[in-house]
Motif scaffolding. Structure first.
Motif, PDB file in Angstrom:
ATOM      1  N   THR A   1      35.462  14.834  11.770  1.00  0.00           N
ATOM      2  CA  THR A   1      35.289  16.157  12.359  1.00  0.00           C
ATOM      3  C   THR A   1      33.779  16.828  12.277  1.00  0.00           C
ATOM      4  N   TYR A   2      33.571  17.798  13.001  1.00  0.00           N
ATOM      5  CA  TYR A   2      32.244  18.503  13.081  1.00  0.00           C
ATOM      6  C   TYR A   2      32.160  19.358  11.801  1.00  0.00           C
ATOM      7  N   GLN A   3      33.348  19.980  11.459  1.00  0.00           N
ATOM      8  CA  GLN A   3      33.240  20.788  10.217  1.00  0.00           C
ATOM      9  C   GLN A   3      33.312  19.866   9.028  1.00  0.00           C
TER      10      GLN A   3
ATOM     11  N   MET B   1      32.592  11.922  17.069  1.00  0.00           N
ATOM     12  CA  MET B   1      31.795  12.609  18.184  1.00  0.00           C
ATOM     13  C   MET B   1      30.484  13.071  17.654  1.00  0.00           C
ATOM     14  N   TYR B   2      29.330  12.742  18.318  1.00  0.00           N
ATOM     15  CA  TYR B   2      28.050  13.241  17.730  1.00  0.00           C
ATOM     16  C   TYR B   2      27.331  13.814  19.125  1.00  0.00           C
TER      17      TYR B   2
ATOM     18  N   PHE C   1      31.069  25.313  20.585  1.00  0.00           N
ATOM     19  CA  PHE C   1      31.059  24.148  21.338  1.00  0.00           C
ATOM     20  C   PHE C   1      31.532  22.582  20.779  1.00  0.00           C
ATOM     21  N   PHE C   2      30.925  22.733  19.788  1.00  0.00           N
ATOM     22  CA  PHE C   2      31.094  21.169  19.311  1.00  0.00           C
ATOM     23  C   PHE C   2      32.526  21.022  18.421  1.00  0.00           C
ATOM     24  N   GLN C   3      33.177  22.274  17.879  1.00  0.00           N
ATOM     25  CA  GLN C   3      34.465  22.115  17.790  1.00  0.00           C
ATOM     26  C   GLN C   3      35.416  21.684  19.076  1.00  0.00           C
ATOM     27  N   LYS C   4      35.058  22.565  20.123  1.00  0.00           N
ATOM     28  CA  LYS C   4      35.719  22.368  21.478  1.00  0.00           C
ATOM     29  C   LYS C   4      35.612  21.048  21.781  1.00  0.00           C
ATOM     30  N   ALA C   5      34.619  20.534  21.719  1.00  0.00           N
ATOM     31  CA  ALA C   5      34.390  19.029  22.319  1.00  0.00           C
ATOM     32  C   ALA C   5      35.342  17.993  21.697  1.00  0.00           C
ATOM     33  N   GLU C   6      35.617  18.336  20.404  1.00  0.00           N
ATOM     34  CA  GLU C   6      36.129  17.401  19.655  1.00  0.00           C
ATOM     35  C   GLU C   6      38.074  17.597  20.242  1.00  0.00           C
ATOM     36  N   GLN C   7      38.145  18.873  20.235  1.00  0.00           N
ATOM     37  CA  GLN C   7      39.601  19.108  20.680  1.00  0.00           C
ATOM     38  C   GLN C   7      39.859  18.768  21.879  1.00  0.00           C
ATOM     39  N   THR C   8      38.897  18.890  23.038  1.00  0.00           N
ATOM     40  CA  THR C   8      39.060  18.332  24.056  1.00  0.00           C
ATOM     41  C   THR C   8      39.408  17.038  24.362  1.00  0.00           C
ATOM     42  N   PHE C   9      38.593  16.253  23.707  1.00  0.00           N
ATOM     43  CA  PHE C   9      38.662  14.632  23.517  1.00  0.00           C
ATOM     44  C   PHE C   9      40.154  14.238  23.177  1.00  0.00           C
TER      45      PHE C   9
END
Length: 346
Positions: free
Chosen positions: A272-274, A1-2, A251-259
């Motif tokens: 992962t964003y991290q 996810m970008y 926000f970026f981390q939540k975006a991944e978790q939500t997906f």
């Protein structure tokens, strides 16, 4: 996810109206393919579908109370799922719309602001989103940039042919055409047997989401800037302490978790964003982490890296012994190239 968040500008100035951007996002609905019965993708928000471009323009442009000319009136959020993430979606458009609505709840939760003593919720956010299914190669894509030396030579040869045809010089047109064909095939980046050039459609599933977010809340009274330099702080305004800030990392981390939660997606470390942040800041630590993954996960990680399109290295290190000082310097150089080309980022 970008995911990218940016304030829309016209040259060096912030756009006074969203009209130009809305018109840009309507480009797919105006493509010739629509004549073959291809479905239109209309704007939507948290609770409504099939919103007209005119309504989007009217609502965003009218929601700018007390904003100065030097302040952005709206922000653009672009959500780019990977090919692996897109394969997980069953009904592409509907799934992306559903994901967008969950994502905007995450967006609201990352503001360190309050309205009438309560935290910001998605109902405070004025936004309009649109799903797109096509992408074209841009001038800053590394494939186009690395093909440019061939493109320049081909253009020079075509100009030569024109001069010969006009009688301005002598030459063998057939021989020049053969050289042009050789250069076309020799260009390092090809798609379906053709040299990749700016404006060419990218193959494969290119579905992504564009979101237009008003700078002001839905009541047109509170400024909500995702471009804030603060994650979380307080400032005194007219004798009252006011919270401010937006946490992009969260926000970026939540975006991944939500997906992952909504679509049952098993995210690999390199997605992962991290991990992306570590890759940019400390490539040795990043590749050490990749090397330390369980065998099956590492195999997939290396496959993803090779498929990513990043101008990384001739060889990706697969053992600690390969992580030499020389290789790390090469990594850092290639990361700089990738950042400049816009291929990666945070």
């Amino acid at each position: 996810m970008y995911i990218t968040i940016s304030a829309q500008k016209l040259g060096g100035n912030y756009s006074p109206s969203v009209a130009g951007y809305v018109d840009y996002l309507e480009k797919e609905n105006q493509m010739p393919e629509r004549e073959q019965g291809q479905k239109f993708e209309n704007f939507f928000n948290q609770y409504e579908d099939d919103i007209s471009p005119a309504e989007v323009i009217q609502e965003i442009d009218a929601n700018t109370s007390k904003l100065k000319k030097i302040e952005p009136k709206f922000y653009s959020i672009t959500v780019n799922p990977s090919q692996y993430e897109l394969r997980r979606l069953e009904d592409n458009s509907e799934a992306l719309r559903r994901y967008t609505r969950e994502l905007m709840k995450d967006y609201a939760s990352c503001f360190n602001r309050e309205i009438n003593g309560r935290p910001i919720s998605v109902n405070d956010i004025k936004y309009y989103a649109k799903v797109e299914h096509h992408r074209t190669f841009k001038g800053n894509d590394f494939q186009v940039k690395e093909n440019q030396v061939y493109a320049t030579k081909i253009l020079q040869l075509k100009n030569e042919i024109q001069k010969i045809q006009r009688g301005e010089k002598e030459g063998n047109i057939k021989k020049i055409e053969l050289e042009i064909n050789r250069l076309e095939k020799a260009a390092p980046h090809q798609q379906n047997g053709k040299r990749i050039v700016q404006g060419m459609f990218k193959e494969g599933n290119q579905s992504h989401i564009h979101i237009i977010v008003s700078r002001k809340d839905i009541s047109n009274s509170v400024s909500l800037s995702p471009g804030s330099k603060y994650k979380s702080s307080e400032v005194e305004i007219k004798g009252k302490m006011v919270k401010r800030g937006f946490d992009r990392d969260a926000f970026f981390q939540k975006a991944e978790q939500t997906f992952d939660k909504n679509f049952g997606y098993q995210r690999n470390f390199v997605e992962t964003y991290q991990a992306r942040k570590t890759y940019i800041q400390n490539p040795k630590l990043y590749f050490s982490a990749v090397i330390g993954l369980p065998a099956s996960e590492k195999a997939l990680a290396l496959k993803m890296l090779r498929e990513s399109g990043l101008p990384l290295l001739p060889v990706i290190p697969i053992s600690q012994a390969q992580l030499t000082v020389k290789l790390i310097k090469s990594l850092q150089k290639s990361i700089g190239v990738a950042l400049r080309s816009g291929s990666i980022g945070i």
